[in-house]
Enzyme design. Structure first.
Site, mmCIF file in Angstrom:
data_model
loop_
_atom_site.group_PDB
_atom_site.id
_atom_site.type_symbol
_atom_site.label_atom_id
_atom_site.label_comp_id
_atom_site.label_asym_id
_atom_site.label_seq_id
_atom_site.Cartn_x
_atom_site.Cartn_y
_atom_site.Cartn_z
ATOM 1 N N ASP A 197 0.859 -1.191 0.000
ATOM 2 C CA ASP A 197 0.000 0.000 0.000
ATOM 3 C C ASP A 197 0.897 1.244 0.000
ATOM 4 O OD1 ASP A 197 -1.874 1.952 0.519
ATOM 5 O OD2 ASP A 197 -2.928 0.821 2.061
ATOM 6 N N ASP B 205 -2.978 2.366 -6.110
ATOM 7 C CA ASP B 205 -1.888 2.397 -5.127
ATOM 8 C C ASP B 205 -1.807 1.154 -4.238
ATOM 9 O OD1 ASP B 205 -4.215 2.929 -3.759
ATOM 10 O OD2 ASP B 205 -3.290 4.353 -2.391
ATOM 11 N N GLU B 206 -2.468 0.079 -4.642
ATOM 12 C CA GLU B 206 -2.420 -1.146 -3.830
ATOM 13 C C GLU B 206 -2.236 -2.378 -4.698
ATOM 14 O OE1 GLU B 206 -5.613 -1.694 -0.931
ATOM 15 O OE2 GLU B 206 -5.985 0.454 -1.039
#
Length: 419
Positions: free
Chosen positions: A12, A114-115
DNA sequence: TCTGGGGTCCTAGGACCC
DNA sequence: TCTGGGGTCCTAGGACCC
């Protein structure tokens, strides 16, 4: 399938959009690191897109939350520096991250911009997992310049919960035996899939922590929340077994485009223009993916109270023509709109099928001609940019001819990279 | 100048059929 | 004719995520 336990990492990016901006600016000679000052990536207030998209750690100290209105954030934090979003940059950073993660394992699932999940089963032993995750974390920091939090466990849910335990720039484990100690004391809304509505109801029932959710009667939850109750009870107990999906993208179920208009729309003609600009993009994406749709939906957000309502329609033969979809949107809008000022309009298509399977009915022959027009326009836009051709009725409207999604060159590198 | 935009999945209720 | 049940399809809306 073997019976061995899986080993999953969840990666993350910390304050992703803001970190991406900070790194980019430092690389281009900026003296100040945005991450060290009260700053935020936020939409423009002038065009009524003014909400906080990402914030720095110093901003967080003022109690500013993601999704909050900018004016509210500035009230809490008067010296807040706001930066407009640059999605093209974020997509570049995203691609770089995914490529880097793939050098550690080919089993990487992109979960959002973003993960990512990484399936490390069979690559390293559980006893080496912290060391390995630290290597990934350090490598990202060195190569890409931003920090991540990595969660380690035996399934995706627990790995995701683990990455939230310590931020920024950290590695945490949440193996099943650690659940009572590390996850159960947390407030119930911290559990993935327990949002505002569910946590409100749970707290009214006296369930305040993930632990009390995990230890309550699953039958009671099923009775009160239907299938949702079963899901969150399982999650509270760390039960989840979906695989790290390798396909770069799941099957597309639907696609939509919506926008907050920078003024209130009070007449039908203006609404039509906005709808057309939204449909242009949806139609292009549909044809780009080689898909046709059977359900068309229009949504309207009232200016007065920001409430949203929608109207949809299912048609007999699947279509992908901008003109045809636009026609249905106008009809849906007329049927739904009650005449009040409009803040936001949306168009969405679903029930998708491959365009090759579509049979045109006898009555739709003229759409063949329309299809050729659509295709020609798409090609010109791909070649010369989205602004190179547009319908003449946008000339004096003050509205963007292609709203959202592909409206600016920002999205273009992303799209062409698929080709 | 008052709060974005992109998704997925589920459920309730009505229409309609047998 | 007045009381059902079972099933499918469609629509509106709500929940959640990032």
């Amino acid at each position: 399938m073997n019976n061995e336990e899986k080993l999953i990492f969840h990666v993350d990016v910390n304050s992703a959009f803001l970190s991406f901006e900070a790194v980019y600016r430092l690389q281009h000679g900026a003296k100040v690191d945005l991450r060290d000052i009260p700053s935020a990536v936020a939409g423009s207030q002038a065009t009524r897109h003014g909400i906080i998209l990402a914030k720095s750690a110093p901003t967080k100290k003022y109690g500013v939350k993601t999704g909050e209105a900018v004016w509210e954030a500035k009230r809490k934090c008067p010296h807040l520096v706001t930066i407009p979003p640059n999605y093209a940059l974020y997509m570049c950073c995203h691609h770089s991250l995914v490529e880097l993660l793939k050098s550690f394992t080919d089993k990487v699932q992109v979960f959002s911009i973003d993960e990512c999940f990484m399936d490390m089963s069979g690559i390293i032993e559980e006893s080496q997992s912290i060391e390995a995750a630290n290597k990934v974390r350090e490598c990202i920091k060195k190569e890409l310049g931003f920090t991540v939090s990595i969660g380690i466990s035996t399934n995706k849910l627990l790995a995701k919960m683990a990455s939230d335990l310590k931020k920024p720039d950290a590695v945490s484990t949440l193996f099943p035996p650690e659940i009572p100690e590390k996850m159960w004391p947390l407030p119930v809304e911290e559990l993935y899939m327990v949002g505002r509505a569910t946590s409100y109801k749970l707290r009214k029932m006296g369930i305040d922590t993930i632990g009390s959710l995990a230890n309550c009667d699953p039958e009671l939850l099923k009775y009160k929340f239907k299938s949702w109750g079963e899901l969150i009870w399982n999650y509270a107990n760390g039960i989840e077994d979906s695989p790290v999906s390798l396909s770069s993208r799941e099957v597309i179920k639907g696609m939509g485009n919506s926008t907050t208009i920078h003024f209130d729309v009070e007449d039908k003609e203006t609404a039509y223009q906005v709808l057309l600009s939204l449909v242009e993009t949806v139609g292009m994406r549909l044809r780009f993916e080689g898909l046709c749709c059977r359900v068309i939906s229009v949504s309207i957000k009232r200016a007065e109270d920001l409430t949203l309502y929608s109207h949809q329609l299912k048609i007999q033969s699947p279509i992908d023509s901008t003109t045809a979809i636009y026609g249905y949107c106008k009809q849906l809008f007329d049927e739904a709109w009650k005449g009040e000022p409009i803040r936001h309009l949306g168009v969405r298509v679903s029930d998708l099928s491959p365009a090759s399977n579509v049979q045109l009915s006898m009555f739709e022959r003229d759409w063949e001609k329309q299809k050729k027009v659509d295709r020609a326009v798409d090609q010109i836009r791909m070649k010369f940019g989205p602004g190179s051709i547009f319908r003449s009725n946008f000339l004096w409207s003050g509205l963007a001819p292609l709203e959202g999604g592909l409206s600016d060159d920002a999205s273009y590198p992303v799209m062409t990279s698929i080709l």
